[in-house]
Design an enzyme around this catalytic site. Structure first.
Site, PDB file in Angstrom:
ATOM      1  N   HIS A  67      10.001  34.551  54.308  1.00 60.44           N
ATOM      2  CA  HIS A  67       8.712  35.154  53.950  1.00 60.44           C
ATOM      3  C   HIS A  67       8.004  34.319  52.878  1.00 60.44           C
ATOM      4  CE1 HIS A  67       6.070  38.760  53.273  1.00 60.44           C
ATOM      5  NE2 HIS A  67       5.993  38.246  52.054  1.00 60.44           N
ATOM      6  N   GLU A  68       8.731  33.924  51.842  1.00 54.96           N
ATOM      7  CA  GLU A  68       8.114  33.171  50.747  1.00 54.96           C
ATOM      8  C   GLU A  68       7.734  31.754  51.172  1.00 54.96           C
ATOM      9  OE1 GLU A  68       7.095  34.587  48.159  1.00 54.96           O
ATOM     10  OE2 GLU A  68       8.136  36.487  48.464  1.00 54.96           O
ATOM     11  N   HIS A  71       4.422  31.833  52.645  1.00 50.80           N
ATOM     12  CA  HIS A  71       3.343  31.765  51.654  1.00 50.80           C
ATOM     13  C   HIS A  71       3.106  30.327  51.202  1.00 50.80           C
ATOM     14  CE1 HIS A  71       2.733  35.987  51.456  1.00 50.80           C
ATOM     15  NE2 HIS A  71       3.820  36.294  50.770  1.00 50.80           N
ATOM     16  N   HIS A  77      -0.020  37.881  54.017  1.00 54.07           N
ATOM     17  CA  HIS A  77       0.622  39.044  54.619  1.00 54.07           C
ATOM     18  C   HIS A  77      -0.176  39.477  55.849  1.00 54.07           C
ATOM     19  CE1 HIS A  77       2.188  39.919  50.339  1.00 54.07           C
ATOM     20  NE2 HIS A  77       3.197  39.434  51.055  1.00 54.07           N
TER      21      HIS A  77
END
Length: 573
Positions: A67-68, A71, A77
């Site tokens: 997930h990071e 980014h 998101h």
């Protein structure tokens, strides 16, 4: 020790590697945090991913690193534009999948923040009743429990490739072309042929990127773009080290135009003592900007991101610097901090730089872009990217078709009416082949977006006969927000605020239809109101009773005094 202090102590540069730190002081007890690729720290020792060891590997957090990293590679998101929005008027609010709102990916449906492994329930809030079919709950960029997050979408993959190519290119030595982000499109067909068109690679680079060449900055018509290479000023820099001429080098990076920023050049001399500003001298403050390659210029774009005085006084001259120490003065120009100033240049000779003069000692200049005339000699030796068209069933040769058409078109002459065909396109440059685009599937002779006929069976909501966004019917034949389309080819119009309550906007348009009360619900309005602090003449509490309304002050034939009601529309505060 804070996370920043840890990074300062380690000094691990992010230029060639993605650094992952494990630290328990992540703000707000988050499971992880990351640096956006557009942050100036992205490729410095302050970039990378920080993971909280208290959560890492625990149930519900096994995909946190993925997930990071998403980014880091530019992914928002999936609930951005729904749960992450400032208001119903937020330009980033997402109501339909789009590459222009929300998470900027057209293949992730709008969704609120949720941990459920299914579509969320409909929401009825101040923005109206909203349903969320096809929610991307299995996406790594959601907040869904890890047991059902397992994928990125093709648009997300393309977006990550974009930032790998534009920001983190030194992480890899490969010069492989970036992918084509969306499927090719049918633009014409007859009984014996089918013509498709596709976008260039997502990086925008349309030439082979040989190391050390200038082809990265060339467009298809041979126009060469370059930002400032070197900057200088006779004005003594602020003692803090901010607002130096070097801040105007490279592409623009000021986050909030019209607000003071430390990421731009300014003549300002006193960062911490704004009342000690030293005025510019009689000849003005100046900033000299030089470009690496002198060119026959077409336009100059200047990012003036902050002004403290009248714009005509702020920018009282721009001097175009030419070869052989010649120059042309353009004189005073009006500029605005929220819009880059683009100037059409009509000068003889090659432009090598500009010199900006101002009397505004607080003006801030973020960047400048010089654009050459088409067919620049800097682009003449560039080899265009070629493309391979893949088809299922395969072409008769059994091989992909190689296409060098400058406008990225291909006409397939080996088609049979009624046959289903699948097309993908991949870029080829420098002996390397990029990843294939998402597939186009089309039955020859069947309907397609752009044929001017609305075909619901293939998901079309409109079809205006073109493949343009912004005209009400998008390039994928979807209705654009605020538009309604009728007829074939579709004629589209803006309906919001026209004063007509059409059936399709009863639940969503407060402006045209008023507040919507769902069936089975009852609205009750306050009948009495009391306040401990009330001016019964100017602002009575009774204003909040009943349905929303406006109250017009009555003059009774006399002129209002300064302390009387001045506004037609009043609310109680």
């Amino acid at each position: 020790m804070s996370v920043k202090e840890l990074k300062e102590a380690l000094q691990l540069n992010s230029t060639h590697f993605l650094n992952v730190y494990f630290a328990s002081s992540v703000r707000e007890e988050l499971a992880g945090a990351a640096t956006w690729p557009w942050d100036k720290e992205a490729v410095s020792h302050l970039g990378g991913v920080v993971l909280n060891p208290a959560y890492y590997g625990m149930p519900g957090h096994t995909n946190t690193m993925i997930h990071e990293v998403g980014h880091v590679l530019g992914l928002y998101h999936v609930f951005k534009g729904v749960s992450e929005k400032e208001s119903c008027d937020d330009p980033c609010r997402e109501t339909v999948p789009s590459m222009e709102t929300g998470d900027l990916c057209a293949d992730t449906a709008p969704t609120p923040k949720s941990r459920l492994c299914r579509d969320p329930e409909p929401a009825n809030d101040i923005c109206g009743l909203t349903h969320f079919p096809g929610a991307p709950f299995s996406n790594y960029m959601s907040y869904t429990d890890d047991e059902c997050t397992d994928s990125f979408t093709p648009n997300q993959v393309a977006r990550m490739h974009c930032y790998l190519d534009l920001v983190y290119q030194q992480w890899s030595e490969s010069r492989k072309p970036t992918p084509i982000p969306i499927p090719p499109m049918v633009i014409g067909q007859n009984h014996t042929s089918l013509t498709i068109h596709w976008l260039p690679p997502i990086s925008g680079v349309v030439y082979d990127r040989a190391p050390g060449s200038t082809c990265d900055a060339c467009t298809e018509d041979g126009t060469f773009h370059q930002y400032v290479y070197k900057a200088s000023s006779g004005r003594v820099c602020d003692s803090s080290g901010y607002w130096t001429p070097e801040e105007a080098v490279g592409p623009p990076d000021v986050d909030q135009p019209c607000e003071p920023s430390l990421q731009a050049w300014s003549p300002e001399l006193h960062l911490y003592h704004m009342n000690m500003t030293v005025p510019c001298p009689a000849e003005g403050c100046s900033l000299e900007l030089l470009f690496q390659h002198p060119v026959q210029a077409d336009t100059l774009t200047l990012w003036v991101t902050y002004l403290s005085m009248n714009s005509s006084q702020a920018l009282f001259d721009i001097e175009i610097l030419l070869e052989l120490k010649e120059s042309v003065h353009l004189g005073p120009l009006n500029t605005f901090c929220d819009t880059p100033l683009t100037i059409k240049l009509h000068v003889d000779g090659k432009v090598l730089g500009v010199k900006v003069y101002t009397f505004d000692e607080r003006m801030e200049i973020d960047a400048a872009l010089l654009t050459s005339q088409p067919h620049s000699s800097l682009c003449s030796g560039c080899r265009p990217v070629s493309y391979q068209v893949l088809r299922e069933p395969p072409f008769s040769s059994g091989l992909p078709m190689v296409v060098t058409h400058p406008h990225r078109k291909f006409t397939d002459m080996e088609v049979t009416p009624g046959q289903m065909y699948q097309y993908q396109v991949q870029a080829e440059a420098g002996g390397e082949i990029g990843e294939a685009s998402p597939p186009l599937r089309h039955v020859h002779g069947g309907p397609y977006c752009g044929d001017g006929k609305v075909t619901r069976s293939i998901g079309e909501m409109c079809d205006d006969g073109d493949l343009l966004n912004g005209d009400g019917c998008s390039r994928v034949c979807a209705l654009e927000e605020g538009f309604n389309c009728v007829g074939e080819p579709s004629l589209c119009y803006r309906y919001e605020g026209d004063g007509i309550c059409e059936p399709f906007e009863k639940e969503t348009s407060i402006i045209d239809c008023g507040l919507h009360t769902p069936e089975g619900h009852l609205d009750q309005w306050a009948t009495q109101a009391y306040s401990y602090h009330e001016d019964k003449k100017k602002c009575p509490a009774s204003l909040v009773t009943g349905e929303p309304h406006s109250m017009r002050a009555q003059n009774e034939g006399s002129e209002q005094s300064e302390d009387s009601l001045q506004k037609d529309n009043e609310i109680w505060l």
